[in-house]
Design an enzyme around this catalytic site. Structure first.
Site, mmCIF file in Angstrom:
data_model
loop_
_atom_site.group_PDB
_atom_site.id
_atom_site.type_symbol
_atom_site.label_atom_id
_atom_site.label_comp_id
_atom_site.label_asym_id
_atom_site.label_seq_id
_atom_site.Cartn_x
_atom_site.Cartn_y
_atom_site.Cartn_z
ATOM 1 N N SER A 80 0.850 -1.197 0.000
ATOM 2 C CA SER A 80 0.000 0.000 0.000
ATOM 3 C C SER A 80 0.881 1.241 0.000
ATOM 4 C CB SER A 80 -0.876 -0.018 1.262
ATOM 5 O OG SER A 80 -1.527 1.208 1.476
ATOM 6 N N TYR A 87 -4.075 -0.787 9.867
ATOM 7 C CA TYR A 87 -3.834 -0.997 8.439
ATOM 8 C C TYR A 87 -2.409 -0.577 8.079
ATOM 9 C CZ TYR A 87 -4.666 -0.931 3.389
ATOM 10 O OH TYR A 87 -4.598 -1.168 2.034
#
Length: 252
Positions: free
Chosen positions: A144, A157
């Site tokens: 990410s 996350y």
């Protein structure tokens, strides 16, 4: 000519029911791979199977709750039985939870870690062992932009995606001599349901867009080329790398 053809290969893609996972499954099938499409619930990949069939590809569905680590172990076993040999593993399945760090629930933290990190490690461990005994393979983790930065109100996350980048390097180090290339793709800001909250926040969305040299949010299809490259023999000397597909976001 560099070989991007995946004919004769079998890929397992987690989180393949929609969004990025569906796009990755379609790209691998389009390059000739037989794709085992995994989702969290039975029947979740029906739409993906229809899309793959429409392009003349080959695919089967499988299901497992990635937050259930016993189910993850069974997923690896079942996928190997289905495919006989798994040549490509794409650890895409993931989840996100948004809350300020001071109010972040422990159970939400643990859920994100189980799905995003623990499941990826356990699948890599099981499929990696299988690949070692079958002369190699390709593992692609989905990282990410938050593998590089901290984000806002997504501490679990962010921690999980930093860990995915580190796990990619660690496994590449151990398995390189077994002809297993382990890499990651770090999608930029892509239009999916995971980023819907950011897209709906006019101020935050404008801030993000202003930093993307390409001048637009990404589409899931923008990831297709990177996936085929890292799954094919074209990337045989690429390992331990996290490839950003971000429209230039990290460069600004």
């Amino acid at each position: 000519m560099v070989n991007f053809n995946l004919e004769g290969k079998t890929a397992l893609v987690t989180g393949a029911s929609r969004g990025i996972g569906q796009a990755l499954a379609l790209s691998l099938a389009g390059a000739g791979a037989h794709v085992i499409c995994s989702s969290s619930r039975e029947g979740g990949c029906e739409n993906t199977l229809h899309k793959i069939d429409a392009i003349g590809g080959s695919a089967r569905a499988i299901s497992a709750d990635l937050s259930n680590l016993d189910a993850v172990a069974n997923l690896a076993t079942s996928a190997i039985k289905q495919g006989k040999r798994i040549d490509i593993l794409v650890n895409n399945g993931g989840t996100i939870f948004r809350a300020p760090a001071t109010e972040f629930p422990l159970d939400a933290w643990q859920q994100v870690m189980k799905v995003n990190l623990d499941a990826a490690f356990l699948l890599s461990q099981a499929i990696g062992k299988h690949m070692i005994s079958h002369d190699g393979g390709k593992i692609i983790n989905i990282a990410s932009m938050l593998s590089f930065s901290g984000g806002v109100t997504v501490p679990a996350y962010t921690a999980s995606k930093h860990a995915i980048a580190g796990l990619t390097k660690a496994l590449a180090n151990e398995w390189g001599t077994s002809n297993i290339q382990v890499n990651a793709i770090a999608p930029g800001y892509i239009k999916t349901d995971n980023t819907q909250a950011l897209q709906d926040d006019a101020k935050r969305s404008a801030e993000i867009l202003s930093r993307i040299p390409a001048g637009r949010w990404g589409e899931v299809d923008d990831l297709a080329g990177a996936a085929v490259f890292l799954a094919s023999s074209a990337s045989n000397y690429v390992s331990g790398h996290t490839l950003a597909v971000d429209g230039g976001f990290l460069a600004r």
